[in-house]
Design an enzyme around this catalytic site. Structure first.
Site, mmCIF file in Angstrom:
data_model
loop_
_atom_site.group_PDB
_atom_site.id
_atom_site.type_symbol
_atom_site.label_atom_id
_atom_site.label_comp_id
_atom_site.label_asym_id
_atom_site.label_seq_id
_atom_site.Cartn_x
_atom_site.Cartn_y
_atom_site.Cartn_z
ATOM 1 C CD GLU A 52 -1.422 -2.338 2.056
ATOM 2 O OE1 GLU A 52 -2.271 -3.052 2.603
ATOM 3 O OE2 GLU A 52 -0.197 -2.571 2.119
ATOM 4 C CB CYS A 80 -1.274 -3.227 8.843
ATOM 5 S SG CYS A 80 -0.071 -2.039 8.164
#
Length: 147
Positions: A52, A80
């Site tokens: 990401e 996360c």
């Protein structure tokens, strides 16, 4: 929409071949891919080298702006807390998630940083529940346990 998740899964397969946790990301704006990446944490020896984060950096570089308003992220595994925070900070509008993260999920499984009134974040989350995303992670960790 599913084509972009398939592309994210291709990125995840690249990560798996490199011995990385198989997570892949594609960021799209106006139907055009502006960023894509896979995990490189082990390869780069960098705890922040999540798919990401790398994809957000690439997308920002490609459009010449850190603000990714109106863009969508397709990710094979629920981000996360670090990645969810980066998604909020980059102002990505929608996140399509392939499968949940039972250990570190920050988009609804454990906590929800993307849709948090307290953090003034309102990123739209769409769960894809893609079996291929789950199976890839299961296979990776089974192989890792076997040595």
């Amino acid at each position: 929409m599913n084509d972009f998740l398939e592309m994210a899964k291709s990125e995840a397969r690249v990560a798996m071949r490199k011995g990385e946790i198989p997570v892949g990301v594609v960021i799209v704006k106006d139907g055009v891919i502006i960023g894509k990446a896979h995990n490189l944490k082990e390869s780069l020896n960098d705890s922040t080298a999540h798919a990401e984060i790398i994809a957000i950096k690439e997308a920002s570089k490609n459009i010449g702006d850190w603000r990714l308003n109106g863009s969508e992220m397709y990710v094979t595994l629920e981000p996360c807390p670090m990645c969810a925070s980066a998604i909020v900070q980059s102002r990505i509008s929608k996140v399509y998630i392939g499968t949940f993260n039972k250990d570190m999920g920050a988009c609804g499984s454990i906590i929800n940083l993307l849709e948090s009134r307290e953090l003034n974040s309102f990123v739209s989350v769409k769960w894809m529940y893609d079996k291929g995303c789950s199976d890839m992670l299961t296979e990776f960790f089974a192989n890792r346990r076997m040595g």
